[in-house]
Scaffold this motif. Structure first.
Motif, short mmCIF file in Angstrom:
data_model
loop_
_atom_site.label_atom_id
_atom_site.label_comp_id
_atom_site.label_asym_id
_atom_site.label_seq_id
_atom_site.Cartn_x
_atom_site.Cartn_y
_atom_site.Cartn_z
N LEU A 138 33.29 44.16 82.93
CA LEU A 138 33.87 43.94 84.25
C LEU A 138 32.71 43.92 85.23
O LEU A 138 31.94 44.88 85.29
CB LEU A 138 34.86 45.05 84.62
CG LEU A 138 36.20 45.08 83.88
CD1 LEU A 138 36.92 46.40 84.17
CD2 LEU A 138 37.07 43.91 84.31
N ASP A 139 32.58 42.84 85.98
CA ASP A 139 31.48 42.73 86.94
C ASP A 139 32.01 42.26 88.28
O ASP A 139 32.83 41.33 88.35
CB ASP A 139 30.43 41.73 86.43
CG ASP A 139 29.61 42.28 85.28
OD1 ASP A 139 28.75 43.13 85.53
OD2 ASP A 139 29.85 41.87 84.13
N TYR A 140 31.50 42.90 89.34
CA TYR A 140 31.92 42.59 90.71
C TYR A 140 30.76 41.92 91.43
O TYR A 140 29.69 42.53 91.61
CB TYR A 140 32.33 43.88 91.41
CG TYR A 140 32.90 43.72 92.79
CD1 TYR A 140 34.16 43.15 92.98
CD2 TYR A 140 32.20 44.17 93.91
CE1 TYR A 140 34.71 43.03 94.25
CE2 TYR A 140 32.74 44.05 95.18
CZ TYR A 140 34.00 43.48 95.35
OH TYR A 140 34.53 43.36 96.61
N ARG A 141 30.94 40.65 91.81
CA ARG A 141 29.89 39.91 92.50
C ARG A 141 30.50 39.12 93.65
O ARG A 141 31.48 38.39 93.46
CB ARG A 141 29.20 38.92 91.54
CG ARG A 141 28.41 39.55 90.42
CD ARG A 141 27.12 40.20 90.89
NE ARG A 141 26.35 40.70 89.76
CZ ARG A 141 26.51 41.90 89.22
NH1 ARG A 141 27.41 42.73 89.72
NH2 ARG A 141 25.78 42.27 88.18
N ASN A 142 29.94 39.30 94.83
CA ASN A 142 30.34 38.52 96.01
C ASN A 142 31.85 38.59 96.25
O ASN A 142 32.50 37.59 96.56
CB ASN A 142 29.91 37.06 95.85
CG ASN A 142 28.41 36.92 95.64
OD1 ASN A 142 27.62 37.61 96.28
ND2 ASN A 142 28.01 36.03 94.74
N GLY A 143 32.40 39.80 96.10
CA GLY A 143 33.81 40.01 96.39
C GLY A 143 34.77 39.63 95.27
O GLY A 143 35.99 39.72 95.45
N ARG A 144 34.25 39.23 94.12
CA ARG A 144 35.11 38.81 93.01
C ARG A 144 34.84 39.68 91.79
O ARG A 144 33.69 39.92 91.41
CB ARG A 144 34.87 37.34 92.68
CG ARG A 144 35.65 36.82 91.47
CD ARG A 144 35.63 35.31 91.41
NE ARG A 144 36.43 34.74 92.51
CZ ARG A 144 36.61 33.44 92.71
NH1 ARG A 144 36.03 32.56 91.90
NH2 ARG A 144 37.35 33.02 93.72
N LEU A 145 35.92 40.15 91.16
CA LEU A 145 35.85 40.95 89.95
C LEU A 145 36.12 40.04 88.75
O LEU A 145 37.18 39.42 88.66
CB LEU A 145 36.88 42.08 90.01
CG LEU A 145 36.95 43.06 88.84
CD1 LEU A 145 35.65 43.85 88.72
CD2 LEU A 145 38.13 44.02 89.03
N HIS A 146 35.16 39.96 87.83
CA HIS A 146 35.24 39.07 86.68
C HIS A 146 35.50 39.88 85.41
O HIS A 146 34.90 40.95 85.22
CB HIS A 146 33.93 38.30 86.48
CG HIS A 146 33.52 37.47 87.66
ND1 HIS A 146 33.80 36.13 87.76
CD2 HIS A 146 32.84 37.80 88.80
CE1 HIS A 146 33.30 35.66 88.90
NE2 HIS A 146 32.72 36.65 89.54
N ALA A 147 36.36 39.36 84.53
CA ALA A 147 36.63 40.01 83.25
C ALA A 147 36.64 38.98 82.14
O ALA A 147 37.22 37.90 82.28
CB ALA A 147 37.97 40.74 83.29
N THR A 148 35.99 39.30 81.04
CA THR A 148 36.10 38.51 79.82
C THR A 148 36.49 39.45 78.68
O THR A 148 36.15 40.63 78.69
CB THR A 148 34.79 37.78 79.46
OG1 THR A 148 33.76 38.74 79.23
CG2 THR A 148 34.36 36.84 80.58
N TRP A 149 37.18 38.90 77.70
CA TRP A 149 37.62 39.74 76.59
C TRP A 149 38.00 38.88 75.39
O TRP A 149 38.16 37.66 75.49
CB TRP A 149 38.82 40.60 77.01
CG TRP A 149 40.11 39.85 77.27
CD1 TRP A 149 41.15 39.65 76.41
CD2 TRP A 149 40.50 39.20 78.50
NE1 TRP A 149 42.16 38.93 77.01
CE2 TRP A 149 41.78 38.64 78.30
CE3 TRP A 149 39.88 39.04 79.74
CZ2 TRP A 149 42.46 37.93 79.29
CZ3 TRP A 149 40.56 38.33 80.73
CH2 TRP A 149 41.82 37.78 80.51
N VAL A 150 38.10 39.54 74.24
CA VAL A 150 38.68 38.92 73.04
C VAL A 150 39.95 39.69 72.71
O VAL A 150 40.15 40.83 73.14
CB VAL A 150 37.71 38.96 71.84
CG1 VAL A 150 36.37 38.33 72.20
CG2 VAL A 150 37.50 40.38 71.32
N TYR A 151 40.82 39.06 71.94
CA TYR A 151 42.01 39.74 71.43
C TYR A 151 41.81 40.09 69.96
O TYR A 151 41.15 39.35 69.22
CB TYR A 151 43.25 38.85 71.56
CG TYR A 151 43.85 38.84 72.94
CD1 TYR A 151 44.48 39.96 73.46
CD2 TYR A 151 43.78 37.69 73.74
CE1 TYR A 151 45.03 39.95 74.73
CE2 TYR A 151 44.33 37.67 75.00
CZ TYR A 151 44.96 38.80 75.50
OH TYR A 151 45.49 38.79 76.76
#
Length: 355
Positions: free
Chosen positions: A226-239
């Protein structure tokens, strides 16, 4: 040109354990810098002999760039479980300068502690000592018994700075059958108004549970980061898909805690992506379409529209929880490995800022 790296030895790494506890990929920001100081959390013995039990959480700090390291030890909590999941996680809240630790989880009740306010904002004003921190806690600050069930079966906690606030993410459930949740630690003024603030003067800080951001359906999400950059929280994941086994629904079942248990990595599939522009309260897919409003009880689910960034089938050697980074322009980078081309290879998966 980057300078040559320097090496600091903070303590002996355990040599007798089968599982690695220090330096795992899913230990997001266990070494981090804030306000001109650097912090590192790790497990080690109280003795110089690295083969001695039990282990204890050590927390080190130094003034950048080359200050002398100071290390404190939380000797009130012995860590005894030889399980690579049971790492220690570190977070710093910019709004009030508190330092937070969550530790020793693999489907366990919450284990947590935090410092008093201001410690990370004015480090020189505080002698580095375990007395700056709370005792071992089983509840997040400000939450009551109504949330105890939610925090009774935790794995993979992580912290993310959100402006002046601090996000706490964690999984409930077991491998192949679980969900991810988020809570935010933020400033609440004495008159009840929200806010960030630089020093938290006079404010009472506490957590708010936002909800289940990623829901598993006969599977569970494994977050790369989980990374927060320039007001946006990004998430990547696998199932990871779930395979039923004898005793899977027994409350006392521990087979899922094995390092390669009944539901292991061959059931991993797809690399998914979503983002939030309001600190994790609502989530959108890569095309900017709303897929979950946590306040309404919604979650990103395996069947949510547009979340699959890379379609990778089960049995392809896809790993989980390797690494994620977001660059200054908003490009999302994931390091993982798969054997889609017939050979197991490390790969750099990339999403441009434009999608």
């Amino acid at each position: 040109m980057l300078p040559d790296p320097s090496i600091s030895v903070l303590g002996p790494d355990p040599t007798h354990r089968k599982c690695i506890l220090n330096g795992n990929a899913f230990q997001q920001d266990v070494i981090q810098s804030f306000n001109g100081w650097q912090y590192a959390a790790f497990y080690s013995s109280l003795l110089e002999d690295a083969s001695k039990e039990p282990l204890y959480i050590h927390l080190s700090r130094r003034k950048l760039p080359e200050g002398k390291w100071e290390t404190l030890v939380f000797d009130d909590y012995p860590q005894t479980t030889d399980d690579g999941h049971n790492t220690v996680q570190l977070g710093v809240c910019p709004g009030d300068g508190t330092i937070h630790l969550s530790y020793d989880h693999h489907c366990d009740v919450l284990r947590y502690r935090h410092s008093q306010p201001g410690v990370a904002q004015n480090p020189k004003s505080f002698a580095w000592s375990a007395s700056l921190f709370t005792p071992h806690l089983s509840r997040l600050p400000g939450l009551g018994a109504e949330h105890d069930e939610l925090f009774s079966y935790i794995t993979y906690p992580r912290f993310v700075q959100l402006g002046t606030n601090l996000l706490f993410s964690f999984r409930t459930g077991k491998a192949g059958l679980g969900d991810d949740h988020v809570a935010v630690y933020s400033a609440q003024t004495q008159n009840g108004g929200g806010g960030g603030g630089g020093g938290g003067g006079g404010g009472a800080y506490k957590y708010e549970v936002l909800g289940t951001n990623l829901q598993g359906v006969d599977n569970n999400p494994y977050i790369h980061g989980l990374d927060y950059r320039n007001g946006r929280l990004h998430a990547t994941w696998v199932y990871r898909g779930f395979v039923h086994y004898e005793g899977w629904d027994d409350p006392l079942d521990t087979k899922h805690k094995q390092q390669r248990g009944p539901n292991s990595a061959e059931n991993n599939h797809n690399i998914c992506y979503a983002y939030s522009d309001d600190g994790g309260r609502t989530w959108k897919n890569g095309a900017g379409e709303l897929i979950a409003d946590l306040a309404k009880g919604e979650s990103a689910r395996p069947d949510s529209k547009g979340i699959v960034a890379f379609d990778i089938p089960k049995g392809s050697g896809l790993s989980n929880q390797e690494a994620q980074a977001v660059d200054g322009e908003g490009g999302v980078h994931v390091l993982n490995r798969d054997a889609v081309d017939g050979e197991q290879k490390w790969k750099h998966y990339y999403r441009s800022p434009d999608g």
